[in-house]
Design a protein around this motif. Sequence first.
Motif, PDB file in Angstrom:
ATOM      1  N   GLY A 299       0.830  -1.197   0.000  1.00 35.57           N
ATOM      2  CA  GLY A 299       0.000   0.000   0.000  1.00 35.57           C
ATOM      3  C   GLY A 299       0.864   1.246   0.000  1.00 35.57           C
ATOM      4  O   GLY A 299       2.057   1.199  -0.283  1.00 35.57           O
ATOM      5  N   ARG A 300       0.247   2.352   0.346  1.00 37.27           N
ATOM      6  CA  ARG A 300       0.943   3.638   0.331  1.00 37.27           C
ATOM      7  C   ARG A 300       1.472   3.964   1.726  1.00 37.27           C
ATOM      8  O   ARG A 300       0.751   3.859   2.716  1.00 37.27           O
ATOM      9  CB  ARG A 300      -0.018   4.740  -0.138  1.00 37.27           C
ATOM     10  CG  ARG A 300       0.643   6.110  -0.318  1.00 37.27           C
ATOM     11  CD  ARG A 300      -0.256   7.024  -1.133  1.00 37.27           C
ATOM     12  NE  ARG A 300      -1.497   7.326  -0.434  1.00 37.27           N
ATOM     13  CZ  ARG A 300      -1.677   8.421   0.312  1.00 37.27           C
ATOM     14  NH1 ARG A 300      -0.698   9.305   0.447  1.00 37.27           N
ATOM     15  NH2 ARG A 300      -2.840   8.632   0.905  1.00 37.27           N
ATOM     16  N   ALA A 301       2.748   4.340   1.787  1.00 40.88           N
ATOM     17  CA  ALA A 301       3.343   4.739   3.055  1.00 40.88           C
ATOM     18  C   ALA A 301       2.905   6.161   3.377  1.00 40.88           C
ATOM     19  O   ALA A 301       3.252   7.102   2.665  1.00 40.88           O
ATOM     20  CB  ALA A 301       4.860   4.649   2.978  1.00 40.88           C
ATOM     21  N   LEU A 302       2.130   6.325   4.447  1.00 46.32           N
ATOM     22  CA  LEU A 302       1.610   7.637   4.800  1.00 46.32           C
ATOM     23  C   LEU A 302       2.607   8.468   5.603  1.00 46.32           C
ATOM     24  O   LEU A 302       2.557   9.700   5.600  1.00 46.32           O
ATOM     25  CB  LEU A 302       0.321   7.487   5.609  1.00 46.32           C
ATOM     26  CG  LEU A 302      -0.828   6.736   4.928  1.00 46.32           C
ATOM     27  CD1 LEU A 302      -2.023   6.652   5.865  1.00 46.32           C
ATOM     28  CD2 LEU A 302      -1.213   7.422   3.623  1.00 46.32           C
ATOM     29  N   GLY A 303       3.512   7.782   6.290  1.00 40.97           N
ATOM     30  CA  GLY A 303       4.461   8.468   7.158  1.00 40.97           C
ATOM     31  C   GLY A 303       4.580   7.713   8.457  1.00 40.97           C
ATOM     32  O   GLY A 303       4.177   6.547   8.558  1.00 40.97           O
ATOM     33  N   ILE A 304       5.135   8.372   9.470  1.00 42.31           N
ATOM     34  CA  ILE A 304       5.238   7.738  10.775  1.00 42.31           C
ATOM     35  C   ILE A 304       4.382   8.510  11.773  1.00 42.31           C
ATOM     36  O   ILE A 304       4.149   9.703  11.631  1.00 42.31           O
ATOM     37  CB  ILE A 304       6.698   7.653  11.271  1.00 42.31           C
ATOM     38  CG1 ILE A 304       7.340   9.049  11.373  1.00 42.31           C
ATOM     39  CG2 ILE A 304       7.517   6.746  10.374  1.00 42.31           C
ATOM     40  CD1 ILE A 304       8.721   9.034  12.012  1.00 42.31           C
ATOM     41  N   THR A 305       3.919   7.794  12.784  1.00 40.63           N
ATOM     42  CA  THR A 305       3.112   8.413  13.838  1.00 40.63           C
ATOM     43  C   THR A 305       4.028   9.213  14.775  1.00 40.63           C
ATOM     44  O   THR A 305       5.259   9.173  14.665  1.00 40.63           O
ATOM     45  CB  THR A 305       2.368   7.350  14.653  1.00 40.63           C
ATOM     46  OG1 THR A 305       3.333   6.588  15.419  1.00 40.63           O
ATOM     47  CG2 THR A 305       1.587   6.413  13.747  1.00 40.63           C
ATOM     48  N   LEU A 310       5.305   3.192  11.537  1.00 39.04           N
ATOM     49  CA  LEU A 310       4.995   3.423  10.126  1.00 39.04           C
ATOM     50  C   LEU A 310       3.512   3.176   9.863  1.00 39.04           C
ATOM     51  O   LEU A 310       2.944   2.169  10.292  1.00 39.04           O
ATOM     52  CB  LEU A 310       5.841   2.495   9.243  1.00 39.04           C
ATOM     53  CG  LEU A 310       5.668   2.648   7.740  1.00 39.04           C
ATOM     54  CD1 LEU A 310       6.152   4.010   7.263  1.00 39.04           C
ATOM     55  CD2 LEU A 310       6.411   1.535   7.006  1.00 39.04           C
ATOM     56  N   GLU A 311       2.887   4.091   9.109  1.00 42.33           N
ATOM     57  CA  GLU A 311       1.487   3.941   8.717  1.00 42.33           C
ATOM     58  C   GLU A 311       1.417   3.558   7.241  1.00 42.33           C
ATOM     59  O   GLU A 311       2.005   4.233   6.385  1.00 42.33           O
ATOM     60  CB  GLU A 311       0.715   5.240   8.943  1.00 42.33           C
ATOM     61  CG  GLU A 311       0.548   5.606  10.398  1.00 42.33           C
ATOM     62  CD  GLU A 311      -0.297   6.854  10.576  1.00 42.33           C
ATOM     63  OE1 GLU A 311      -1.287   6.806  11.330  1.00 42.33           O
ATOM     64  OE2 GLU A 311       0.031   7.884   9.958  1.00 42.33           O
ATOM     65  N   LEU A 312       0.694   2.482   6.961  1.00 42.96           N
ATOM     66  CA  LEU A 312       0.525   2.001   5.591  1.00 42.96           C
ATOM     67  C   LEU A 312      -0.965   1.915   5.279  1.00 42.96           C
ATOM     68  O   LEU A 312      -1.730   1.315   6.042  1.00 42.96           O
ATOM     69  CB  LEU A 312       1.196   0.637   5.424  1.00 42.96           C
ATOM     70  CG  LEU A 312       1.147  -0.020   4.042  1.00 42.96           C
ATOM     71  CD1 LEU A 312       2.397  -0.877   3.814  1.00 42.96           C
ATOM     72  CD2 LEU A 312      -0.107  -0.880   3.850  1.00 42.96           C
ATOM     73  N   GLU A 313      -1.371   2.524   4.170  1.00 49.71           N
ATOM     74  CA  GLU A 313      -2.767   2.483   3.732  1.00 49.71           C
ATOM     75  C   GLU A 313      -2.898   1.481   2.591  1.00 49.71           C
ATOM     76  O   GLU A 313      -2.260   1.640   1.540  1.00 49.71           O
ATOM     77  CB  GLU A 313      -3.217   3.860   3.265  1.00 49.71           C
ATOM     78  CG  GLU A 313      -4.684   3.906   2.849  1.00 49.71           C
ATOM     79  CD  GLU A 313      -5.102   5.277   2.351  1.00 49.71           C
ATOM     80  OE1 GLU A 313      -6.254   5.671   2.596  1.00 49.71           O
ATOM     81  OE2 GLU A 313      -4.260   5.954   1.714  1.00 49.71           O
ATOM     82  N   ASP A 314      -3.706   0.423   2.788  1.00 51.33           N
ATOM     83  CA  ASP A 314      -3.838  -0.585   1.735  1.00 51.33           C
ATOM     84  C   ASP A 314      -4.879  -0.150   0.694  1.00 51.33           C
ATOM     85  O   ASP A 314      -5.452   0.954   0.774  1.00 51.33           O
ATOM     86  CB  ASP A 314      -4.172  -1.958   2.330  1.00 51.33           C
ATOM     87  CG  ASP A 314      -5.548  -2.027   2.996  1.00 51.33           C
ATOM     88  OD1 ASP A 314      -6.420  -1.187   2.682  1.00 51.33           O
ATOM     89  OD2 ASP A 314      -5.756  -2.941   3.811  1.00 51.33           O
ATOM     90  N   SER A 315      -5.149  -1.013  -0.287  1.00 50.47           N
ATOM     91  CA  SER A 315      -6.020  -0.660  -1.413  1.00 50.47           C
ATOM     92  C   SER A 315      -7.467  -0.436  -0.997  1.00 50.47           C
ATOM     93  O   SER A 315      -8.242   0.191  -1.723  1.00 50.47           O
ATOM     94  CB  SER A 315      -5.964  -1.758  -2.479  1.00 50.47           C
ATOM     95  OG  SER A 315      -6.357  -3.007  -1.932  1.00 50.47           O
TER      96      SER A 315
END
Length: 332
Positions: A299-305, A310-315
């Motif tokens: 998915g897309r790496a959104l950044g870190i909290t 690490l925050e990952l947004e899947d499809s």
Amino acid sequence: MALKVQSDIRKKLLDAFAEAEGGFLSGQALANLIGCSRTAVWKHIEGLRGDGFVVESVKRRGYRLAGTPSALTADEIRLGLKTRFIGQSILYRETVDSTQKLALALAQEKAPEGTLIVADEQTAGRGRMDRKWHSPKGTGIWMSLLLRPEIPPQQAPQLTLLAAVAVARAIEEAAGITPEIKWPNDLLVNGKKITGILTELQAESDRIHSVIIGIGMNVNQKRGDFPEDLNEIATSILEETGNEASRPMVIREFCAHFEKLYLLYLEKGFYPIKLLWESYAKGIGGRIRARTYNGILEGRALGITDDGVLELEDSTGKIHLIYSADIDFPLS
């Protein structure tokens, strides 16, 4: 005790030469600065000469440091080191199996915070997940830093990100190149790995005993120095700039930057470190693959909290929190 006194005198002597910036210091001036006799000054200068330092002696002018050893030594690291506690205690070994292993033993012996363990060669260097780390003699920086932070154990991984920023800044200062940080523990230049970081924690449920940060940095390797399987994925300062870098200088830069960031972190928390980390981050905003213990996520790496996760947004739009993983990018 006698060995510690001798070590303190040598450190003060090196500090005096560093402050003189190549100028002469009389034997009496050195004796006054260090708090010992002129005879003791002479004996320690002879010791420095025996270890490869070039110390000129001119009648009526005194002593001048004119050159340093080509080899990596604790004394050369100390020369010009301007920190309060990071790197003020250094254990150097020409060859060890692992600086992490030696650091753990020192931690159990109550070594002070900021103790730095440095080796010219590791025979059993390792990275995350017990992967082997290639650590040949005379080329790179293989070191471990002992910390005793008063923070909750669950926050210890944040120190990996802090160390990555300190390494990036040290490489910038020493070599004029800017690495990118690949979450959580790698530094890259032109897409190739130049540094890896391994953080290990010794703690109870609510209290940290010690944190050991291991750093392996490729400095003066040529392409042929890497094993064949690493040739296309690893690089060094020499490979990227065409110039050898002073390993002691890189270590001094790291210690100075780490101490500044560490004190900021202990006072203000992780948020200011997060902002600095993001300025070096690679892959954020793009598609990545995260290989976790529980499976593979894409998915897309959104950044870190604000905690460094690490925050990952899947499809499907679901956001996953990644605490530990191997990251692949970019993905099409």
